[in-house]
Design an enzyme around this catalytic site. Structure first.
Site, PDB file in Angstrom:
ATOM      1  N   ASN A  30       0.794  -1.225   0.000  1.00  0.00           N
ATOM      2  CA  ASN A  30       0.000   0.000   0.000  1.00  0.00           C
ATOM      3  C   ASN A  30       0.829   1.278   0.000  1.00  0.00           C
ATOM      4  O   ASN A  30       0.339   2.346   0.365  1.00  0.00           O
ATOM      5  CB  ASN A  30      -0.969  -0.008   1.179  1.00  0.00           C
ATOM      6  N   ILE A  55       1.143   6.931   0.462  1.00  0.00           N
ATOM      7  CA  ILE A  55       0.492   5.821   1.146  1.00  0.00           C
ATOM      8  C   ILE A  55      -0.966   5.727   0.710  1.00  0.00           C
ATOM      9  O   ILE A  55      -1.674   6.731   0.681  1.00  0.00           O
ATOM     10  CB  ILE A  55       0.581   6.013   2.672  1.00  0.00           C
ATOM     11  N   CYS A  56      -1.375   4.513   0.387  1.00  0.00           N
ATOM     12  CA  CYS A  56      -2.760   4.247   0.009  1.00  0.00           C
ATOM     13  C   CYS A  56      -3.434   3.565   1.196  1.00  0.00           C
ATOM     14  O   CYS A  56      -3.287   2.368   1.415  1.00  0.00           O
ATOM     15  CB  CYS A  56      -2.797   3.347  -1.230  1.00  0.00           C
ATOM     16  N   VAL A  57      -4.133   4.358   1.982  1.00  0.00           N
ATOM     17  CA  VAL A  57      -4.840   3.842   3.152  1.00  0.00           C
ATOM     18  C   VAL A  57      -6.149   4.628   3.284  1.00  0.00           C
ATOM     19  O   VAL A  57      -6.203   5.831   3.011  1.00  0.00           O
ATOM     20  CB  VAL A  57      -3.980   3.934   4.431  1.00  0.00           C
TER      21      VAL A  57
END
Length: 183
Positions: A77, A85-87
């Site tokens: 992620n 950041i992919c959250v």
């Protein structure tokens, strides 16, 4: 509104110290923060110390900050090229009640609980899903490479550079690095 909220977040962070998490605004710009998270204990990331940058919008907390690792992180992620950041907490799951500590805590937990179904790094996601041993080896190598680079940049190195640092030594270095961020 945003400046006051960021000041409150910083005060809350200083008052409620959490092991393995630290952050502070840059001296020149309260909307730009530097942070450090230590890899969660008893995880493949345990010996890692990771630096992040948080860029807050003018209408924070109505919109989330952009957060990126400035330390290389191999993770499903995290985009390898730029560290973003992919959250969910930084996208559709954002709520104005979240503060800097909540953001960093979520990112620290993300290290040990990735979502390979929503990958930013497809290679990491596939390795996590299909070859956990190789995935873990890549993370260990990345952490070791980071430590080696830091040691090569130290002017005050001892003659015994071959010594492998234990978790306590790494955490002591993190405390020193935290102090340099907050100064």
């Amino acid at each position: 509104m945003a400046i006051r909220r960021l000041q409150q977040d910083f005060h809350h962070l200083m008052k409620n110290k959490v092991d393995g998490i630290d952050a502070s605004p840059s001296a020149e710009n309260i909307f730009l923060w530097n942070a450090i998270i230590c890899g969660p204990e008893e995880s493949i990331y345990e010996t890692g110390t990771f630096q992040l940058q948080l860029a807050f919008p003018d209408d924070y907390p109505l919109r989330p900050p952009q957060v990126r690792f400035t330390t290389n992180v191999f993770h499903p992620n995290v985009w390898w090229e730029d560290g973003f950041i992919c959250v969910d907490i930084l996208k559709d799951g954002w709520a104005p009640s979240y503060d800097v500590l909540a953001i960093l805590h979520s990112i620290r937990l993300l290290l040990i609980d990735p979502n390979p179904l929503s990958p930013a790094n497809l290679e990491a996601a596939l390795l996590y899903r299909d070859n956990r041993a190789e995935y873990n080896q890549r993370i260990s190598q990345m952490i070791q490479d980071t430590h080696d680079a830091e040691n090569n940049n130290d002017d005050d190195d001892d003659d015994d550079d071959s010594q492998i640092e234990d978790g306590d030594t790494i955490r002591q270095k993190t405390i020193i690095l935290r102090h340099s961020i907050t100064e």
